[in-house]
Design a protein around this motif. Structure first.
Motif, PDB file in Angstrom:
ATOM      1  N   TRP A  77      -9.178   5.324   2.868  1.00  0.00           N
ATOM      2  CA  TRP A  77      -9.005   6.509   2.018  1.00  0.00           C
ATOM      3  C   TRP A  77      -7.543   6.815   1.712  1.00  0.00           C
ATOM      4  N   ALA A  78      -6.649   5.860   2.031  1.00  0.00           N
ATOM      5  CA  ALA A  78      -5.234   6.064   1.698  1.00  0.00           C
ATOM      6  C   ALA A  78      -4.889   5.503   0.314  1.00  0.00           C
ATOM      7  N   TYR A  79      -5.856   4.915  -0.356  1.00  0.00           N
ATOM      8  CA  TYR A  79      -5.646   4.427  -1.728  1.00  0.00           C
ATOM      9  C   TYR A  79      -6.808   4.933  -2.583  1.00  0.00           C
ATOM     10  N   LEU A  80      -6.546   5.935  -3.423  1.00  0.00           N
ATOM     11  CA  LEU A  80      -7.656   6.595  -4.106  1.00  0.00           C
ATOM     12  C   LEU A  80      -7.412   6.891  -5.588  1.00  0.00           C
ATOM     13  N   PRO A  81      -6.926   5.944  -6.355  1.00  0.00           N
ATOM     14  CA  PRO A  81      -6.664   6.274  -7.770  1.00  0.00           C
ATOM     15  C   PRO A  81      -7.941   6.655  -8.527  1.00  0.00           C
ATOM     16  N   PHE A  82      -9.088   6.163  -8.048  1.00  0.00           N
ATOM     17  CA  PHE A  82     -10.351   6.505  -8.713  1.00  0.00           C
ATOM     18  C   PHE A  82     -11.191   7.437  -7.840  1.00  0.00           C
ATOM     19  N   LEU A  83     -10.578   8.004  -6.845  1.00  0.00           N
ATOM     20  CA  LEU A  83     -11.258   8.780  -5.784  1.00  0.00           C
ATOM     21  C   LEU A  83     -12.305   7.909  -5.089  1.00  0.00           C
ATOM     22  N   GLY A  84     -13.251   8.561  -4.420  1.00  0.00           N
ATOM     23  CA  GLY A  84     -14.238   7.794  -3.662  1.00  0.00           C
ATOM     24  C   GLY A  84     -15.444   8.682  -3.427  1.00  0.00           C
ATOM     25  N   GLY A  85     -16.454   8.160  -2.742  1.00  0.00           N
ATOM     26  CA  GLY A  85     -17.647   8.949  -2.467  1.00  0.00           C
ATOM     27  C   GLY A  85     -18.540   9.046  -3.696  1.00  0.00           C
ATOM     28  N   GLY A 139      -6.266  21.674  -2.392  1.00  0.00           N
ATOM     29  CA  GLY A 139      -5.626  20.711  -3.286  1.00  0.00           C
ATOM     30  C   GLY A 139      -5.372  19.437  -2.521  1.00  0.00           C
ATOM     31  N   PHE A 140      -5.481  18.289  -3.188  1.00  0.00           N
ATOM     32  CA  PHE A 140      -5.139  17.047  -2.483  1.00  0.00           C
ATOM     33  C   PHE A 140      -4.309  16.148  -3.384  1.00  0.00           C
ATOM     34  N   ARG A 141      -3.266  15.584  -2.753  1.00  0.00           N
ATOM     35  CA  ARG A 141      -2.277  14.820  -3.509  1.00  0.00           C
ATOM     36  C   ARG A 141      -2.326  13.359  -3.110  1.00  0.00           C
ATOM     37  N   VAL A 142      -3.088  12.576  -3.857  1.00  0.00           N
ATOM     38  CA  VAL A 142      -3.132  11.150  -3.545  1.00  0.00           C
ATOM     39  C   VAL A 142      -1.770  10.519  -3.838  1.00  0.00           C
ATOM     40  N   TYR A 143      -1.019  11.118  -4.752  1.00  0.00           N
ATOM     41  CA  TYR A 143       0.325  10.613  -5.083  1.00  0.00           C
ATOM     42  C   TYR A 143       1.165  10.459  -3.811  1.00  0.00           C
ATOM     43  N   SER A 144       1.183  11.512  -2.991  1.00  0.00           N
ATOM     44  CA  SER A 144       2.027  11.467  -1.790  1.00  0.00           C
ATOM     45  C   SER A 144       1.497  10.450  -0.780  1.00  0.00           C
ATOM     46  N   LYS A 199     -10.731 -12.949 -11.109  1.00  0.00           N
ATOM     47  CA  LYS A 199     -10.158 -14.030 -10.293  1.00  0.00           C
ATOM     48  C   LYS A 199      -8.640 -14.091 -10.368  1.00  0.00           C
ATOM     49  N   CYS A 200      -8.038 -13.323 -11.262  1.00  0.00           N
ATOM     50  CA  CYS A 200      -6.575 -13.379 -11.419  1.00  0.00           C
ATOM     51  C   CYS A 200      -5.920 -12.407 -10.447  1.00  0.00           C
ATOM     52  N   ASN A 201      -5.476 -12.949  -9.314  1.00  0.00           N
ATOM     53  CA  ASN A 201      -4.936 -12.070  -8.272  1.00  0.00           C
ATOM     54  C   ASN A 201      -3.712 -11.291  -8.708  1.00  0.00           C
ATOM     55  N   TYR A 202      -2.791 -11.975  -9.378  1.00  0.00           N
ATOM     56  CA  TYR A 202      -1.539 -11.288  -9.696  1.00  0.00           C
ATOM     57  C   TYR A 202      -1.760 -10.166 -10.718  1.00  0.00           C
ATOM     58  N   VAL A 203      -2.638 -10.422 -11.671  1.00  0.00           N
ATOM     59  CA  VAL A 203      -2.988  -9.363 -12.640  1.00  0.00           C
ATOM     60  C   VAL A 203      -3.540  -8.157 -11.871  1.00  0.00           C
ATOM     61  N   LYS A 204      -4.416  -8.448 -10.918  1.00  0.00           N
ATOM     62  CA  LYS A 204      -5.023  -7.372 -10.117  1.00  0.00           C
ATOM     63  C   LYS A 204      -3.958  -6.607  -9.332  1.00  0.00           C
ATOM     64  N   TRP A 205      -3.024  -7.367  -8.718  1.00  0.00           N
ATOM     65  CA  TRP A 205      -1.999  -6.716  -7.891  1.00  0.00           C
ATOM     66  C   TRP A 205      -1.101  -5.819  -8.737  1.00  0.00           C
ATOM     67  N   VAL A 206      -0.776  -6.299  -9.939  1.00  0.00           N
ATOM     68  CA  VAL A 206       0.089  -5.488 -10.810  1.00  0.00           C
ATOM     69  C   VAL A 206      -0.622  -4.167 -11.155  1.00  0.00           C
ATOM     70  N   ILE A 207      -1.899  -4.262 -11.442  1.00  0.00           N
ATOM     71  CA  ILE A 207      -2.648  -3.041 -11.785  1.00  0.00           C
ATOM     72  C   ILE A 207      -2.765  -2.133 -10.549  1.00  0.00           C
ATOM     73  N   ASN A 208      -3.099  -2.730  -9.408  1.00  0.00           N
ATOM     74  CA  ASN A 208      -3.206  -1.937  -8.165  1.00  0.00           C
ATOM     75  C   ASN A 208      -1.902  -1.219  -7.847  1.00  0.00           C
ATOM     76  N   GLU A 209      -0.811  -1.975  -7.993  1.00  0.00           N
ATOM     77  CA  GLU A 209       0.492  -1.421  -7.624  1.00  0.00           C
ATOM     78  C   GLU A 209       0.877  -0.285  -8.585  1.00  0.00           C
ATOM     79  N   THR A 210       0.522  -0.431  -9.847  1.00  0.00           N
ATOM     80  CA  THR A 210       0.815   0.634 -10.814  1.00  0.00           C
ATOM     81  C   THR A 210       0.013   1.885 -10.460  1.00  0.00           C
ATOM     82  N   LEU A 211      -1.258   1.687 -10.148  1.00  0.00           N
ATOM     83  CA  LEU A 211      -2.087   2.854  -9.806  1.00  0.00           C
ATOM     84  C   LEU A 211      -1.691   3.468  -8.465  1.00  0.00           C
ATOM     85  N   ARG A 212      -1.070   2.663  -7.615  1.00  0.00           N
ATOM     86  CA  ARG A 212      -0.568   3.217  -6.354  1.00  0.00           C
ATOM     87  C   ARG A 212       0.623   4.132  -6.617  1.00  0.00           C
TER      88      ARG A 212
END
Ligand code: HEM
Length: 424
Positions: free
Chosen positions: A358-366, A325-330, A273-286
């Motif tokens: 599929w433009a945000y994939l720090p944990f991949l998908g599928g 090869g695929f670069r989620v970083y870019s 439920k803590c949005n800002y905590v979530k955003w900080v983690i999301n943004e770091t993984l982005r």
């Protein structure tokens, strides 16, 4: 070899055309250490592993954050021992995640955070702990080099590697055999006391090699990744006082300042439920996806939706046996998906970012998406909250150079470490 940063191609390889691609030589590269496991197998073997391990990652199991607290107290002791001088959090997180992962997986922590610096002797009653810890670092160095060498993986081998593997296996096998020798009543008692992956898994298979391989694979997939995420989180927070203040405000509103009662409030559900905590983690993984580059290999003549034609917007033929090869970083720093400031650490962007697919994939998908995603996010959230409670004063001591220099051994780390000054 093809390289791609196109989300449509990610989706094809990882989901809609999942069966056209394999994980390539990962088996040859890693199997001397983690054998036949979820991380090394393709096809039926992988399916079987995934089905066996999946039940261990449900909410009840990944929510056991309170088991982290004794280790967090040791981490805090280390931070205090620097008395406001510069401390490298990355080094401490590496030890912290090793201690928590061994406890969670094998039922016995290797206690690398116990040391002279905090006036505590490393326990000498943990069989094979030192050999295991040293061996693990050596095997990781070799396996990442084998990964980069691809078809020449076999050149990176030798006595040091083989001895390290034997030491890692000795530790794992000792705890696997111990668990197999527990009676059903003992196992049930232990299960009630706390959650240990191994004690649950022996209810599903009693094959010691399977248990050893799967546990070591989870260790490999889950430990460094979590410590990398934590290091980048604190790297950015320490450079951005405004963001740190906002985060602390949310933490104190939801979880108070860290009394025993407060700590009990930090759960899987309340963290969600803590949005800002979530955003900080999301943004770091982005900005710092732990696995920034990855690959798949086509196992038949096939195609990908983007990359062909004059403008690269048509499908492209991918012959059998081709590495893609695929670069989620870019992709995760592309203006097309993230607006005009993709190189700025701005958690607020997650408030109204819309659907990224599929433009945000720090944990991949599928089907092969990270099985430990919730586990990792819960652990990172817990540690973030607890450190905000314990050490409200945080200041970066990294060099001013930005973006930071990074090292890449399959996963990202900070070249200089995460250097900070912290105070209570
Ligand atoms: C920040 C933390 C983490 C990140 C960024 C991360 C990322 C990833 C990625 C990108 C993959 C896909 C690899 C591939 O197929 O090429 C993966 C797979 C996997 N992860 Fe994680 N991971 C994290 C934490 C964890 C944790 C804590 C665990 C377990 C406790 C874990 C267990 C696994 C396993 C077992 C796989 C293999 C899944 C399969 O092939 O079916 N991960 N992870």
């Amino acid at each position: 070899m093809f390289m791609t940063t196109d989300p449509e191609n990610f989706k094809a390889m990882l989901a809609t055309q999942f069966n056209d691609f394999s994980i390539g030589r990962r088996y040859q590269i890693l199997s001397p250490v983690i054998g036949d496991s979820i991380f090394t197998l393709d096809g039926e073997g992988w399916k079987h592993s995934r089905a066996m391990l999946r039940p261990q990652f449900v909410r009840e199991q990944v929510g056991h954050v309170q088991a982290l607290e004794p280790h967090l107290q040791l981490l805090a002791k280390h931070i205090r021992s620097y008395k406001g001088e510069t401390v490298d959090l990355q080094q401490l997180f590496t030890k912290f995640t090793l201690d928590t992962a061994t406890e969670f997986l094998f039922g016995q922590s290797v206690h690398t955070l116990y040391d002279e610096r905090i006036g505590m002797k490393t326990p000498d009653d943990v069989p094979y702990a030192k050999d295991f810890t040293d061996g693990l670092f050596i095997t990781q160095k070799y396996t990442s080099e084998r990964g980069y060498a691809q078809q020449f993986y076999w050149l990176i081998d030798g006595k040091e590697f083989r001895t390290a593997i034997a030491n890692v296996h000795k530790f794992a096998r000792f705890y696997v055999d111990r668990a197999l020798n527990f009676s059903q009543a003992e196992l049930e008692k232990k299960s009630q006391e706390s959650y240990t992956f191994l004690y649950e898994l022996v209810q599903q298979t009693r094959d010691p090699k399977v248990l050893q391989d799967q546990l070591l694979a989870i260790m490999l997939a889950g430990r460094d990744t979590t410590s990398s995420l934590l290091s980048f989180i604190f790297y950015e927070l320490s450079r951005n006082p405004g963001i740190w203040e906002k985060l602390k405000k949310e933490v104190y509103e939801n979880f108070g300042s860290g009394t025993e009662k407060d700590i009990a409030k930090i759960t899987f559900e309340s963290l969600k439920k803590c949005n800002y905590v979530k955003w900080v983690i999301n943004e770091t993984l982005r900005m710092y996806p732990t696995v920034p580059v990855n690959l798949r290999v086509s196992n038949k003549d096939t195609s990908l939706p983007k990359g062909g034609g004059e403008d690269g917007k048509s499908p492209i033929f991918i012959p059998r046996g081709t590495t893609v090869g695929f670069r989620v970083y870019s992709t995760q720093r592309n203006k097309e998906y993230y607006g005009e400031d993709p190189d700025v650490f701005r958690p607020e962007r997650w408030a109204d970012i819309g659907k990224l697919g599929w433009a945000y994939l720090p944990f991949l998908g599928g089907p092969r998406t990270c099985i430990g995603q919730q586990f990792a996010l819960t652990e990172a959230g817990y540690i973030l909250v607890r450190i905000a409670q314990l050490f409200p004063n945080l200041k970066s001591k990294n060099s001013v150079h930005y973006p930071p220099k990074k090292t890449l051994n399959v996963i990202f780390n900070l070249f200089e470490g995460c250097l900070v000054e912290m105070g209570e």
